[in-house]
Design an enzyme around this catalytic site. Structure first.
Site, short mmCIF file in Angstrom:
data_model
loop_
_atom_site.label_atom_id
_atom_site.label_comp_id
_atom_site.label_asym_id
_atom_site.label_seq_id
_atom_site.Cartn_x
_atom_site.Cartn_y
_atom_site.Cartn_z
N GLU A 57 5.39 -2.38 40.43
CA GLU A 57 4.48 -1.51 39.67
C GLU A 57 5.27 -0.64 38.70
O GLU A 57 4.90 -0.47 37.54
CB GLU A 57 3.69 -0.59 40.61
N CYS A 91 5.22 4.76 43.63
CA CYS A 91 4.51 4.11 42.52
C CYS A 91 3.18 4.79 42.23
O CYS A 91 2.77 4.89 41.07
CB CYS A 91 4.31 2.63 42.82
N1 THU Z 1 7.65 -3.11 46.87
C1 THU Z 1 7.02 -3.18 45.65
O1 THU Z 1 7.51 -3.82 44.72
N2 THU Z 1 5.85 -2.52 45.50
C2 THU Z 1 5.22 -1.82 46.49
O2 THU Z 1 4.22 -1.15 46.23
C3 THU Z 1 5.73 -1.87 47.85
C4 THU Z 1 7.13 -2.36 48.00
C5 THU Z 1 8.92 -3.84 47.04
C6 THU Z 1 10.14 -2.96 47.20
C7 THU Z 1 11.08 -3.87 47.94
O3 THU Z 1 11.76 -4.68 46.99
C8 THU Z 1 10.17 -4.78 48.76
O4 THU Z 1 8.88 -4.63 48.21
C9 THU Z 1 10.14 -4.44 50.23
O5 THU Z 1 9.83 -3.10 50.43
#
Ligand code: THU
Length: 134
Positions: A57, A91
């Site tokens: 995000e 985020c």
């Molecule tokens: N992650 C995201 O990209 N967006 C979210 O809203 C939750 C978590 C990613 C961060 C990390 O690379 C992986 O998911 C595991 O936490």
């Protein structure tokens, strides 16, 4: 403003393929709809030092803002676990910096045909925002 939710959902799923996730193996994709109809995609980008990891995000928001975009209508977010993916707290705070809590839609994507749409404000009640600094 009207927009095509299934199209945005598809783009979030598509964005997932570019995720750089050597540590968690958990790919996330995001598709941010701008007011002019443009869609900016983002993926999560991890790091060996862990904390510099950027969520999908925030990648999408930072790409868009750094290209001069400011007005946003919605973001769709898709994870890798066949569950509705809700944005993390960091985020949510970043989205609130640029998006209206009452208007902006956050779309939790489970699959191409399964998703939930909520308003940003419902995800971050009693938020600290720029209004608190005045
Ligand atoms: N992650 C995201 O990209 N967006 C979210 O809203 C939750 C978590 C990613 C961060 C990390 O690379 C992986 O998911 C595991 O936490």
């Amino acid at each position: 403003m009207e927009y095509n939710i299934p199209d945005l959902v598809k783009k979030a799923l598509e964005a997932k393929q570019y995720a750089y996730v050597p540590y968690s193996g958990f790919a996330v994709g995001a598709a941010l709809l701008c007011m002019d109809g443009e869609v900016v995609m983002g993926c999560n980008i991890e790091n060996a030092a862990y904390s510099p990891t950027n969520c999908a995000e925030r990648t999408a928001v930072f790409k868009a803002v750094s290209e001069g975009r400011r007005g946003f209508l919605a973001i769709a977010v898709a994870g890798d676990n066949n569950k509705y993916l809700a944005p993390c707290g960091v985020c949510r705070q970043v989205l609130l910096e640029f998006c209206s809590p009452d208007e902006f839609d956050v779309i939790f994507v489970k699959s191409e045909t399964e998703y939930k749409v909520v308003k940003l404000g419902s995800l971050l009640p009693f938020a600290f925002s720029s209004a608190d600094l005045q």
